[in-house]
Write a protein that holds these residues in place. Structure first.
Motif, PDB file in Angstrom:
ATOM      1  N   THR A 290       0.848  -1.190   0.000  1.00 23.19           N
ATOM      2  CA  THR A 290       0.000   0.000   0.000  1.00 23.19           C
ATOM      3  C   THR A 290       0.882   1.238   0.000  1.00 23.19           C
ATOM      4  OG1 THR A 290      -1.799  -1.135   1.159  1.00 23.19           O
ATOM      5  CG2 THR A 290      -1.789   1.270   1.239  1.00 23.19           C
TER       6      THR A 290
ATOM      7  N   ALA B 288      -7.427   0.418   3.426  1.00 26.55           N
ATOM      8  CA  ALA B 288      -7.212  -0.136   2.079  1.00 26.55           C
ATOM      9  C   ALA B 288      -6.439  -1.458   2.154  1.00 26.55           C
ATOM     10  CB  ALA B 288      -6.452   0.868   1.212  1.00 26.55           C
TER      11      ALA B 288
ATOM     12  N   ALA C  54      -7.882  -5.167   1.037  1.00 27.12           N
ATOM     13  CA  ALA C  54      -7.184  -5.996   0.052  1.00 27.12           C
ATOM     14  C   ALA C  54      -6.917  -7.390   0.614  1.00 27.12           C
ATOM     15  CB  ALA C  54      -5.882  -5.332  -0.376  1.00 27.12           C
TER      16      ALA C  54
ATOM     17  N   SER D 143      -2.086  -1.107  -3.647  1.00 28.30           N
ATOM     18  CA  SER D 143      -3.081  -0.067  -3.396  1.00 28.30           C
ATOM     19  C   SER D 143      -2.405   1.292  -3.297  1.00 28.30           C
ATOM     20  CB  SER D 143      -3.841  -0.347  -2.094  1.00 28.30           C
ATOM     21  OG  SER D 143      -4.503  -1.575  -2.127  1.00 28.30           O
TER      22      SER D 143
ATOM     23  N   TRP E 213      -9.973   0.976 -10.271  1.00 29.86           N
ATOM     24  CA  TRP E 213      -9.008  -0.073 -10.615  1.00 29.86           C
ATOM     25  C   TRP E 213      -8.378   0.289 -11.946  1.00 29.86           C
ATOM     26  CZ3 TRP E 213      -6.253  -4.264  -9.337  1.00 29.86           C
ATOM     27  CH2 TRP E 213      -5.698  -5.020 -10.381  1.00 29.86           C
TER      28      TRP E 213
ATOM     29  N   CYS F 202      -3.396  -2.051 -10.037  1.00 31.24           N
ATOM     30  CA  CYS F 202      -3.523  -1.446  -8.710  1.00 31.24           C
ATOM     31  C   CYS F 202      -4.904  -0.840  -8.479  1.00 31.24           C
ATOM     32  CB  CYS F 202      -2.462  -0.374  -8.507  1.00 31.24           C
ATOM     33  SG  CYS F 202      -2.676   1.122  -9.509  1.00 31.24           S
ATOM     34  N   MET F 203      -5.230  -0.684  -7.200  1.00 30.70           N
ATOM     35  CA  MET F 203      -6.432  -0.006  -6.752  1.00 30.70           C
ATOM     36  C   MET F 203      -6.042   1.376  -6.230  1.00 30.70           C
ATOM     37  SD  MET F 203      -6.529  -3.445  -6.122  1.00 30.70           S
ATOM     38  CE  MET F 203      -6.209  -3.763  -4.401  1.00 30.70           C
TER      39      MET F 203
ATOM     40  N   TYR G 263      -7.530   5.092  -4.295  1.00 30.85           N
ATOM     41  CA  TYR G 263      -8.617   5.617  -3.478  1.00 30.85           C
ATOM     42  C   TYR G 263      -8.447   7.107  -3.198  1.00 30.85           C
ATOM     43  CZ  TYR G 263      -8.939   0.608  -2.486  1.00 30.85           C
ATOM     44  OH  TYR G 263      -9.024  -0.758  -2.614  1.00 30.85           O
TER      45      TYR G 263
ATOM     46  N   THR H 177     -12.375   3.801   1.285  1.00 35.43           N
ATOM     47  CA  THR H 177     -11.571   2.620   1.568  1.00 35.43           C
ATOM     48  C   THR H 177     -12.300   1.594   2.427  1.00 35.43           C
ATOM     49  OG1 THR H 177     -10.589   3.903   3.380  1.00 35.43           O
ATOM     50  CG2 THR H 177      -9.320   3.746   1.333  1.00 35.43           C
TER      51      THR H 177
ATOM     52  N   ALA I 227     -13.149  -1.599  -1.362  1.00 32.56           N
ATOM     53  CA  ALA I 227     -11.863  -2.229  -1.671  1.00 32.56           C
ATOM     54  C   ALA I 227     -12.062  -3.522  -2.450  1.00 32.56           C
ATOM     55  CB  ALA I 227     -11.085  -2.497  -0.380  1.00 32.56           C
TER      56      ALA I 227
END
Length: 529
Positions: A230, A266, A270, A295, A308, A314-315, A317, A328, A333
Motif C-alpha cells: 500500500t 485499504a 485488500a 493499493s 481499478w 492497482c487499486m 482511493y 476505503t 476495496a
C-alpha cells in the motif's frame, strides 16, 4: 494434482459450442430454500499452487496449435493462452484470446472445456461464427492506433483501436479505447478501461494487518498475500507513491486526520478480498498466480471516487469530500480488486450490457467479501458503499435488493439498457443476485431491512448467498466472455448451476426464477435451456 497434456486430444464433441471499473458513474442469511445435496461438487474450482497453474498454462500453450485445429479455426487464426481453471473432478477450463493474420481479435476470446481425461466436451465463444476478414489495410493504421479485427458485435471486420488518455472532471484518469471501422472510418465501439468504483481503521475498527519488518521499522507489505503493498500518493495523481512505512507496527488511529488510517483500511480490504477468493473460490490472487496487486491512497484533493487500473495492476482511493471520508471501506476495496479479477477472467468489456455485468460483478463480490469478513464494525449487507456516506445523508451508494432506490439504477432488464451508464445498468444483475441469494419480499438481515420486488410479480425463493456466490464465480470464470450480455449471463449462470448442483436441482430452478424476476429471459434459439 497437475497433469500433462496427452499427445492427442479427442475431437471436439459436435454441437457442444455454447454461443454465448469505477465505483461511481456520470455472514447471516435468512434464505430458507429446501436443503439440496450438491450433486456434482467436483465442478467446484480447486485451489492451484502457482507452479501447478503455471504448468497447466504451459501445457495449454504447447498444445494451442492442435487446439485451434480441433476447434475448426482457420490457418489464419492463432490462440493465445490467458487463464485456466481446474475443477475438483479434474475438468479443466482454459481461456484463450485469438489472433487473425497476426492481428488481435477483439471479441474473439473463448473457453475450452475438457474432462479429466482431456476430452474436449465444449467451448464457449464470444464470437461463434467464422472469421473471414480482409486485412490488406492493416498496415494503414492511423498514428497512435493499432490494427485489430473487431468481432465483438456484428460481422467481423478490420478495425483500428486507439487509446485516448485524459482526466475526467472529477480527477479520475481515463483511458478510452476507441474502435473505428478501417474502411469507413466510423466509430464502432468505445470503452474506458479505468474501472472506478466508487491497523486502527476508520471503518473496520482495530484489525490485524499483514506487514513486513524492514531494516528499520515496518512497511505495509503483506508477505502472506503475494507481497501486496500500500502506497501513499500524498495528494498526487500519478506515479506509484511512497510505500507506507513506520518505525513501529502500529498503523493509523481510526481518524482521517492520521494519513495512515486510510492506508490501514485499504490494506485490510485488500487482505480480506485476497482471503475470500482463495478460501471460497480457490483463486490465489487476482491473476490466480499468487502475485499481489498494490493499493494507492490519498489520490488527489477532495477526490470522491476509487478505481481499478489494469495498467498499474492497482487499486486507487480518493479521500472523499473534505478529505474526511476516504473511499476505503471493505466493500469498496473488494469492488475495485474484483475489477482486476474480472479483467483477468471473462474480460467483460466496460461498456454496454457487458459493462453493467462488469460493475455488478464488483458489487456482488464486494458484498460477498463484506459478509465473509464478519467484522462487527462493518457487518455484511446488500448495500454498496454504506460506510463512506458519499451523498452526505447517511444513505448507501447502491442497493441490491431494489437498485432503483438510488434514483438511477435499474431493477429489471429492458431493451436498450445497454445504452445507459454501466453503474446503473448493473442494477439488473445486482437485483438478480439478491433474489437468488435471499428471495423476494420483506425481510431483515443483520439489522438491515430489505423488500425486494420482482418484474413479473411472482415470488422468488432464495438458495442462500454462499451458493449464489459460487454460481456467479463459476459463470464468470468458466462461461462468460468479453461480450457477454444479460441473456448470455443467464445462460452462463444456468450452466454453472447445472455443473455445481444438477439440472433438476433447486439451485438451477432458483437461477431461472431469479432471472425471470428481473425480466431476463431465454434468448431465441442458441441461448435456450
Amino acid at each position: 494434482m497437475t497433469r500433462h497434456v496427452s499427445t492427442r486430444r479427442a475431437a471436439t464433441a459436435a454441437g457442444t459450442a455454447i454461443v454465448a471499473a469505477a465505483l461511481i458513474g456520470a455472514g447471516l442469511t435468512t434464505a430458507s430454500a429446501a436443503p439440496t445435496a450438491e450433486k456434482t461438487p467436483g465442478a467446484s474450482p480447486t485451489k492451484l499452487s502457482a507452479s501447478q497453474r503455471a504448468e497447466l498454462l504451459r501445457d495449454a500453450d504447447a498444445e494451442k496449435a492442435r487446439t485451434a485445429k480441433e476447434l475448426g479455426l482457420s490457418s489464419a487464426e492463432k490462440l493465445v493462452v490467458r487463464d485456466v481453471v481446474k475443477d475438483r473432478d479434474g475438468s479443466v477450463h482454459t481461456r484463450y484470446e485469438r489472433t487473425y493474420d497476426g492481428l488481435p481479435v477483439l471479441g474473439g476470446d473463448l473457453v475450452v472445456h475438457e474432462t479429466k481425461s482431456r476430452r474436449t466436451e465444449g467451448v464457449t465463444k464470444a464470437h461463434a461464427g467464422d472469421l473471414k476478414v480482409d486485412t490488406a489495410r492493416a498496415k494503414a493504421a492511423p498514428k497512435g492506433a493499432r490494427a485489430v479485427v473487431w468481432a465483438a458485435s456484428g460481422t467481423p471486420r478490420l478495425a483500428y483501436e486507439k487509446v485516448v488518455k485524459s482526466t475526467k472532471k472529477d480527477g479520475t484518469p481515463s483511458r478510452l479505447h476507441v474502435v473505428t471501422d478501417a474502411r469507413s472510418g466510423k466509430k464502432i465501439f468505445q470503452w474506458d478501461d479505468i474501472r472506478t468504483g466508487a491497523g486502527h481503521t476508520q471503518y473496520s475498527g482495530d484489525v490485524e494487518l499483514g506487514t513486513k519488518q524492514e531494516s528499520s521499522g515496518f512497511s505495509l507489505t503483506d508477505t502472506g498475500r503475494g507481497d501486496h503493498k500500500t502506497y501513499d500518493l500524498g495528494g498526487g495523481t500519478s506515479g506509484q507513491g511512497t510505500l507506507v512505512a513506520g518505525d513501529d507496527d502500529e498503523w493509523g488511529d481510526g481518524t482521517p486526520a492520521n494519513k495512515e488510517t486510510a492506508a490501514a483500511d485499504a490494506h485490510y480490504g485488500a487482505a480480506l478480498t485476497w482471503d475470500y477468493y482463495k478460501n471460497v473460490h480457490g483463486r490465489d490472487g487476482i491473476k490466480g498466480d499468487g502475485v499481489g496487486a498494490y493499493s494507492r491512497v490519498h489520490y488527489g484533493n477532495n477526490y470522491v471516487n476509487a478505481f481499478w487500473d489494469d495498467s498499474c495492476f492497482c487499486m486507487t482511493y480518493g479521500d472523499g469530500e473534505g478529505n474526511a471520508k476516504p473511499l476505503t471501506s471493505i466493500d469498496v476495496a473488494a469492488h475495485e480488486m474484483t475489477h482486476g479479477v474480472t479483467s483477468h477472467t471473462a474480460g467483460l468489456i466496460y461498456s454496454g450490457e457487458s459493462g453493467g455485468l462488469n460493475e455488478a460483478t464488483s458489487d456482488i463480490f464486494g458484498s460477498a467479501v463484506e459478509f465473509s469478513a464478519n467484522n462487527k464494525e462493518d457487518v455484511g449487507d446488500y448495500l454498496i458503499g454504506e460506510k463512506i456516506d458519499i451523498r452526505g445523508d447517511g444513505t448507501p451508494l447502491r442497493y441490491m435488493d431494489k437498485p432503483s432506490k438510488d434514483g438511477k439504477s435499474k431493477d429489471s432488464w429492458y431493451r436498450g439498457i445497454g445504452q445507459i451508464d454501466v453503474h446503473y445498468s448493473s442494477g439488473v444483475a445486482n437485483h438478480f443476485f439478491y433474489l437468488l441469494s435471499e428471495g423476494s419480499g420483506a425481510k431483515e438481515i443483520n439489522g438491515v431491512k430489505y423488500d425486494s420486488p420482482t418484474a413479473d410479480g411472482k415470488p422468488v425463493t432464495g438458495i442462500g448467498r454462499d451458493k449464489a456466490e459460487k454460481i456467479w464465480f463459476k459463470a464468470l470464470t468458466t462461461y462468460m466472455t468479453s461480450n457477454t450480455d444479460y441473456a448470455k449471463a443467464r445462460t452462463a449462470t444456468l450452466d454453472a448451476a447445472k455443473d455445481l448442483y444438477g439440472a433438476d436441482s433447486a439451485e438451477y430452478k432458483g437461477v431461472d426464477a431469479a432471472w425471470a424476476g428481473v425480466n431476463v429471459k431465454a434468448a431465441k434459439g442458441k441461448n435456450k435451456h
